[in-house]
Design a protein around this motif. Structure first.
Motif, PDB file in Angstrom:
ATOM      1  N   GLY A   1       0.783  -1.229   0.000  1.00  0.00           N
ATOM      2  CA  GLY A   1       0.000   0.000   0.000  1.00  0.00           C
ATOM      3  C   GLY A   1       0.811   1.273   0.000  1.00  0.00           C
ATOM      4  O   GLY A   1       0.248   2.366   0.137  1.00  0.00           O
ATOM      5  N   ALA A  52       0.611   3.838  -5.441  1.00  0.00           N
ATOM      6  CA  ALA A  52      -0.616   3.686  -6.230  1.00  0.00           C
ATOM      7  C   ALA A  52      -0.217   3.606  -7.692  1.00  0.00           C
ATOM      8  O   ALA A  52       0.700   4.307  -8.135  1.00  0.00           O
ATOM      9  CB  ALA A  52      -1.557   4.869  -6.007  1.00  0.00           C
ATOM     10  N   LEU A  80       3.255   7.100  -2.190  1.00  0.00           N
ATOM     11  CA  LEU A  80       2.308   7.786  -1.316  1.00  0.00           C
ATOM     12  C   LEU A  80       2.918   8.191   0.013  1.00  0.00           C
ATOM     13  O   LEU A  80       2.300   8.934   0.789  1.00  0.00           O
ATOM     14  CB  LEU A  80       1.092   6.881  -1.056  1.00  0.00           C
ATOM     15  N   CYS A 112      -0.347  14.206  -3.928  1.00  0.00           N
ATOM     16  CA  CYS A 112      -1.674  13.657  -4.211  1.00  0.00           C
ATOM     17  C   CYS A 112      -2.729  14.655  -3.739  1.00  0.00           C
ATOM     18  O   CYS A 112      -2.782  15.005  -2.556  1.00  0.00           O
ATOM     19  CB  CYS A 112      -1.862  12.309  -3.512  1.00  0.00           C
ATOM     20  N   VAL A 165      -6.465   9.509  -5.439  1.00  0.00           N
ATOM     21  CA  VAL A 165      -6.232   8.078  -5.229  1.00  0.00           C
ATOM     22  C   VAL A 165      -7.553   7.377  -4.950  1.00  0.00           C
ATOM     23  O   VAL A 165      -8.366   7.843  -4.148  1.00  0.00           O
ATOM     24  CB  VAL A 165      -5.252   7.843  -4.063  1.00  0.00           C
ATOM     25  N   GLU A 225      -9.521   3.145  -5.043  1.00  0.00           N
ATOM     26  CA  GLU A 225      -9.244   1.718  -4.939  1.00  0.00           C
ATOM     27  C   GLU A 225     -10.191   0.961  -5.859  1.00  0.00           C
ATOM     28  O   GLU A 225     -11.378   1.255  -5.933  1.00  0.00           O
ATOM     29  CB  GLU A 225      -9.396   1.231  -3.495  1.00  0.00           C
ATOM     30  N   ARG A 250      -4.718   0.073  -5.273  1.00  0.00           N
ATOM     31  CA  ARG A 250      -4.721   1.520  -5.198  1.00  0.00           C
ATOM     32  C   ARG A 250      -4.247   2.067  -6.540  1.00  0.00           C
ATOM     33  O   ARG A 250      -3.228   1.623  -7.075  1.00  0.00           O
ATOM     34  CB  ARG A 250      -3.796   2.010  -4.084  1.00  0.00           C
TER      35      ARG A 250
END
Length: 313
Positions: A74, A77, A104, A122, A127, A129, A134
């Protein structure tokens, strides 16, 4: 079903550690690759040969992207062209050899063999999902991918995103305004000014780009032709009413869409020929049909169009 196939279907690839869990030691893994049963997507990530060979370049890029995301988790992205692929936005003329991600956690950008890390702020709504991944929202993905591509390639993807209803012109303008000082954004202004969601395919977008670069008048898109009673005869890809010219792009995909149940491709071709005859009869205009080869010879193709325009005049 083979447990590894379930994992590959769910996550895009299976990992070497997962293969070991199901009894494949290093020797067995190498044997499966030599036997062309498995494909090594990237270090430690695999898929099945039949899956790999049954998809196109964009599909293979998506598999590679999922392998990357399984290793990075995670912290990133998917972005740029990799996000376009996941959104189902048309891609033409963009490099698919490397996966693009945006960090990120504020880490520095860098390029690896099959992966580009981008550092970038960002903004709200950037962003999202999808299917456990992501990725950047369509609007940002279109702008970022266009900034690294040719104008023609950017127009293809931007047209597609507009046509699919994933973005709208106001959103793209607002995003570009917010990202305007980022690297390589100057060319995106040209892409957004030219983009039009009425283009329904890569071929139509590339044809419009050809007309523009060759100095031809901009055509009307998805032009409706009616008979004297007001019945719709057909819709053409392009039209230059002031020059008495209709235009269509022919391709195998188009004829596949035209097929009705039980019809052969020849039936669709014959039906399209009758439709063309009727369009010319009703409008008394000329018709030009373009094919993929015409896009490789822009000056020659433009000269054909000019001759037809002059003849109609």
């Amino acid at each position: 079903m083979d447990a590894l196939r379930v994992i590959a279907r769910t996550y895009g690839v299976f990992l070497r550690s997962e293969a070991r869990d199901f009894g494949y030691d290093d020797r067995a893994v190498k044997a499966a690759i030599r036997a062309r049963e498995w494909v090594r997507v990237r270090r430690g990530a695999y898929t099945f040969r039949d899956v790999w060979e049954s998809t196109d370049d964009v599909g293979r890029h998506r598999i590679l992207a999922r392998a990357v995301m399984r290793s990075l988790g995670g912290a990133v992205a998917l972005s740029h062209v990799s996000a376009l692929a996941e959104h189902g936005i048309a891609i033409w003329g963009m490099d698919l050899s490397r996966v693009h991600v945006t960090r990120l956690e504020g880490g520095a950008g860098r390029t690896e063999k099959d992966l580009v890390h981008h550092e970038g702020l960002c903004l709200a709504g950037d962003v999202m999902e999808r299917d456990g991944l992501r990725l950047m929202a369509p609007g940002r993905a279109v702008i970022e991918a266009s900034s690294l591509a040719t104008a023609e390639a950017g127009i293809v993807s931007t047209d597609s995103a507009l046509h699919l209803g994933l973005v709208d012109p106001d959103e793209l303008d607002a995003r570009l305004h917010a990202m305007g000082r980022w690297p390589y954004m100057q060319k995106v202004h040209v892409v957004l000014r030219f983009a039009d969601g009425r283009s329904e395919s890569v071929a139509e977008s590339r044809s419009r780009h050809l007309f523009w670069r060759q100095g031809l008048p901009a055509p009307e898109l998805q032009f409706y032709v009616y008979d004297e009673q007001g019945a719709l005869i057909g819709i053409t890809d392009f039209a230059w009413p002031e020059h008495g010219l209709l235009g269509e792009f022919d391709g195998k995909v188009k004829y596949g869409r035209l097929l009705k149940e039980g019809e052969e491709p020849g039936d669709a071709v014959f039906g399209e020929k009758r439709r063309e005859d009727l369009l010319r009869e009703v409008t008394r205009w000329a018709m030009i049909r373009l094919v993929w080869a015409d896009l490789f010879y822009p000056a020659k193709t433009a000269a054909r169009i000019r001759r037809l325009m002059a003849r109609a005049a």
